[in-house]
Design a protein around this motif. Structure first.
Motif, mmCIF file in Angstrom:
data_model
loop_
_atom_site.group_PDB
_atom_site.id
_atom_site.type_symbol
_atom_site.label_atom_id
_atom_site.label_comp_id
_atom_site.label_asym_id
_atom_site.label_seq_id
_atom_site.Cartn_x
_atom_site.Cartn_y
_atom_site.Cartn_z
ATOM 1 N N LEU A 1 0.811 -1.214 0.000
ATOM 2 C CA LEU A 1 0.000 0.000 0.000
ATOM 3 C C LEU A 1 0.846 1.267 0.000
ATOM 4 O O LEU A 1 0.313 2.371 0.118
ATOM 5 N N LEU A 2 2.165 1.106 -0.121
ATOM 6 C CA LEU A 2 3.056 2.256 -0.109
ATOM 7 C C LEU A 2 4.213 2.007 -1.065
ATOM 8 O O LEU A 2 4.721 0.889 -1.157
ATOM 9 N N LEU A 3 4.639 3.052 -1.766
ATOM 10 C CA LEU A 3 5.864 3.025 -2.548
ATOM 11 C C LEU A 3 6.942 3.694 -1.706
ATOM 12 O O LEU A 3 6.873 4.893 -1.427
ATOM 13 N N TYR A 4 7.914 2.908 -1.283
ATOM 14 C CA TYR A 4 8.924 3.298 -0.303
ATOM 15 C C TYR A 4 10.200 3.692 -1.035
ATOM 16 O O TYR A 4 10.860 2.858 -1.641
ATOM 17 N N ARG A 5 10.528 4.992 -0.991
ATOM 18 C CA ARG A 5 11.643 5.515 -1.773
ATOM 19 C C ARG A 5 12.980 5.080 -1.176
ATOM 20 O O ARG A 5 13.231 5.233 0.011
ATOM 21 N N MET A 6 13.859 4.539 -2.031
ATOM 22 C CA MET A 6 15.173 4.075 -1.600
ATOM 23 C C MET A 6 16.260 4.932 -2.254
ATOM 24 O O MET A 6 16.201 5.201 -3.452
ATOM 25 N N HIS A 7 17.249 5.350 -1.452
ATOM 26 C CA HIS A 7 18.369 6.086 -2.019
ATOM 27 C C HIS A 7 19.566 6.049 -1.075
ATOM 28 O O HIS A 7 19.444 5.713 0.101
ATOM 29 N N GLN A 8 20.714 6.421 -1.600
ATOM 30 C CA GLN A 8 21.973 6.268 -0.874
ATOM 31 C C GLN A 8 22.052 7.153 0.365
ATOM 32 O O GLN A 8 22.800 6.848 1.294
ATOM 33 N N LYS A 9 21.300 8.254 0.406
ATOM 34 C CA LYS A 9 21.387 9.179 1.529
ATOM 35 C C LYS A 9 20.371 8.901 2.626
ATOM 36 O O LYS A 9 20.234 9.697 3.555
ATOM 37 N N SER A 10 19.651 7.801 2.532
ATOM 38 C CA SER A 10 18.701 7.477 3.593
ATOM 39 C C SER A 10 19.459 7.140 4.870
ATOM 40 O O SER A 10 20.594 6.655 4.843
ATOM 41 N N SER A 11 18.814 7.391 6.008
ATOM 42 C CA SER A 11 19.450 7.089 7.297
ATOM 43 C C SER A 11 19.760 5.610 7.426
ATOM 44 O O SER A 11 20.747 5.229 8.062
ATOM 45 N N SER A 12 18.912 4.775 6.824
ATOM 46 C CA SER A 12 19.141 3.335 6.932
ATOM 47 C C SER A 12 20.429 2.908 6.231
ATOM 48 O O SER A 12 20.953 1.829 6.500
ATOM 49 N N MET A 13 20.940 3.772 5.329
ATOM 50 C CA MET A 13 22.227 3.493 4.694
ATOM 51 C C MET A 13 23.359 4.263 5.366
ATOM 52 O O MET A 13 24.379 3.699 5.741
ATOM 53 N N GLU A 14 23.186 5.565 5.550
ATOM 54 C CA GLU A 14 24.262 6.377 6.101
ATOM 55 C C GLU A 14 24.567 6.030 7.552
ATOM 56 O O GLU A 14 25.687 6.217 8.021
ATOM 57 N N LYS A 15 23.557 5.555 8.278
ATOM 58 C CA LYS A 15 23.734 5.257 9.698
ATOM 59 C C LYS A 15 23.411 3.794 9.993
ATOM 60 O O LYS A 15 22.918 3.459 11.058
ATOM 61 N N PHE A 16 23.710 2.932 9.042
ATOM 62 C CA PHE A 16 23.302 1.535 9.132
ATOM 63 C C PHE A 16 23.825 0.865 10.401
ATOM 64 O O PHE A 16 23.061 0.243 11.148
ATOM 65 N N PHE A 17 25.115 0.978 10.670
ATOM 66 C CA PHE A 17 25.695 0.238 11.792
ATOM 67 C C PHE A 17 25.263 0.819 13.137
ATOM 68 O O PHE A 17 25.026 0.071 14.089
ATOM 69 N N ALA A 18 25.117 2.141 13.208
ATOM 70 C CA ALA A 18 24.596 2.755 14.433
ATOM 71 C C ALA A 18 23.145 2.340 14.655
ATOM 72 O O ALA A 18 22.727 2.068 15.791
ATOM 73 N N GLN A 19 22.379 2.255 13.576
ATOM 74 C CA GLN A 19 20.980 1.832 13.691
ATOM 75 C C GLN A 19 20.876 0.395 14.185
ATOM 76 O O GLN A 19 20.011 0.073 15.016
ATOM 77 N N GLN A 20 21.772 -0.451 13.703
ATOM 78 C CA GLN A 20 21.761 -1.841 14.149
ATOM 79 C C GLN A 20 22.129 -1.948 15.632
ATOM 80 O O GLN A 20 21.582 -2.772 16.363
ATOM 81 N N PHE A 21 23.060 -1.099 16.081
ATOM 82 C CA PHE A 21 23.402 -1.079 17.504
ATOM 83 C C PHE A 21 22.186 -0.705 18.342
ATOM 84 O O PHE A 21 21.879 -1.360 19.347
ATOM 85 N N PHE A 22 21.492 0.351 17.948
ATOM 86 C CA PHE A 22 20.316 0.769 18.720
ATOM 87 C C PHE A 22 19.210 -0.281 18.664
ATOM 88 O O PHE A 22 18.455 -0.451 19.623
ATOM 89 N N SER A 23 19.124 -1.001 17.570
ATOM 90 C CA SER A 23 18.132 -2.079 17.492
ATOM 91 C C SER A 23 18.428 -3.154 18.534
ATOM 92 O O SER A 23 17.528 -3.658 19.210
ATOM 93 N N ARG A 24 19.715 -3.509 18.688
ATOM 94 C CA ARG A 24 20.085 -4.494 19.706
ATOM 95 C C ARG A 24 19.800 -3.958 21.111
ATOM 96 O O ARG A 24 19.350 -4.705 21.994
ATOM 97 N N TYR A 25 20.055 -2.685 21.308
ATOM 98 C CA TYR A 25 19.775 -2.056 22.603
ATOM 99 C C TYR A 25 18.285 -2.092 22.918
ATOM 100 O O TYR A 25 17.869 -2.410 24.041
#
Length: 349
Positions: A199-223
């Motif tokens: 129900l959504l078209l989810y825009r993907m690009h190199q400057k998204s936080s999920s790419m630029e901050k991938f490893f920090a995001q994964q750390f917070f996910s574990r936390y």
């Protein structure tokens, strides 16, 4: 009635398409609250033009303080009992709100509804299908009993305002993975389910936080997962600094294995983004790295998103002789410029 909350920050490239996709929903009894988080481009001017044409749109301007502050501001200002989350660079399928509201009415005890998404490139091409989230209450409670956090894709969330307020909204102390943290707390108030349609078209690009901050995001996910388990066990929630120290003290072999798997996930995402930009040799290179470092993850994701029967059916439905633009959007003149992005936005994700 539905309140749609959309945070924006330097989103001039795509926000017009995002706004139009909400204002042209088949479900029309809505308000669209855009909370601009201190944009320095012409995002506000674009919003003002749309507000002039449609009084259902409300603009709130705040000083730049981050996505949690923007979302909480919009939630507090909302008028209605159901709130739909929306990003300023995505596109909602015209029937999104209608289908999520129908699901909510039919299942009044559910507190959050998500949906599947199609990944969308910068040039407006549909890339893949992502299926995420439990489909039944039985599946939700099974995940909950196993100590997992039932997860739905953040910009598809359609949630009860009462439940959001009961848990205190988004936690601004969580720098990344705020959606996972919110869902962890919402599990105590009722089921979290997904409408099994994109129900959504989810825009993907190199400057998204999920790419630029991938490893920090994964750390917070574990936390957040550690906090979730502590909450379930009735023990004190771990303090961030103590959690960092505990991770640093993890045996070397465990740390190395974890890092290799994370690099595999990162390479897989890089591969998808390069393919989206038609840089196929780079995409192939990163896909090879992903398979080499985390074959289980990479092969399973590739199957689910591109080659499984459901993915192939979904992608075939959105393909046209002119490309991969979404057929429901093709029928609307306002989306004729879908593949004409003005510039790369500074994404909030």
């Amino acid at each position: 009635m539905i309140s749609v909350v959309m945070p924006s920050y330097n989103a001039s490239a795509f926000i017009a398409e995002a706004i139009e996709s909400i204002l042209n929903q088949t479900f029309q009894e809505l308000e669209l609250i855009i909370v601009d988080d201190g944009s320095i481009d012409d995002t506000v001017e674009i919003i003002q033009r749309h507000r002039y044409r449609d009084q259902r749109l409300r603009l709130i301007q705040i000083q730049h303080g981050g996505i949690c502050q923007a979302l909480n501001t919009g939630i507090k200002a909302s008028k209605y009992g159901w709130i739909a989350r929306m990003d300023a660079d995505d596109i909602a399928v015209p029937t999104r709100l209608e289908k999520q509201m129908k699901a909510a009415i039919a299942n009044p005890n559910v507190v959050v509804w998500g949906s599947y998404v199609h990944h969308l490139s910068l040039t407006g091409e549909v890339l893949s299908l992502q299926r995420q989230g439990p489909l039944t209450e039985h599946e939700f409670y099974s995940l909950k009993e196993a100590g997992e956090i039932p997860f739905v894709i953040h910009p598809t969330m359609f949630y009860k305002k009462d439940a959001l307020l009961a848990v205190g909204g988004y936690d601004s102390q969580i720098a990344l993975a705020q959606d996972l943290d919110l869902l962890s707390r919402l599990t105590e108030y009722g089921p979290i389910l997904t409408v099994p349609e994109p129900l959504l078209l989810y825009r993907m690009h190199q400057k998204s936080s999920s790419m630029e901050k991938f490893f920090a995001q994964q750390f917070f996910s574990r936390y957040i997962v550690a906090r979730h388990h502590a909450r379930l066990n009735g023990t004190p929630l771990p303090v961030l600094d103590a959690f960092k120290q505990a991770e640093a003290n993890t045996p070397f072999i465990a740390q190395f294995s974890q890092k290799v798997h994370l690099w595999g996930q990162f390479y897989y995402r890089k591969a998808g983004l390069h393919v989206a930009e038609k840089k196929y040799w780079r995409g192939g290179f990163y896909l090879s790295l992903a398979i080499a470092t985390h074959p289980t993850y990479a092969i399973q994701r590739l199957w689910q998103q591109k080659f499984s029967p459901e993915a192939r059916r979904a992608l075939k439905q959105v393909s046209t002789s002119a490309g991969n633009s979404h057929p429901e959007l093709d029928r609307s003149p306002q989306y004729a410029h879908l593949s004409r992005p003005q510039s790369l936005p500074n994404s909030r994700r």
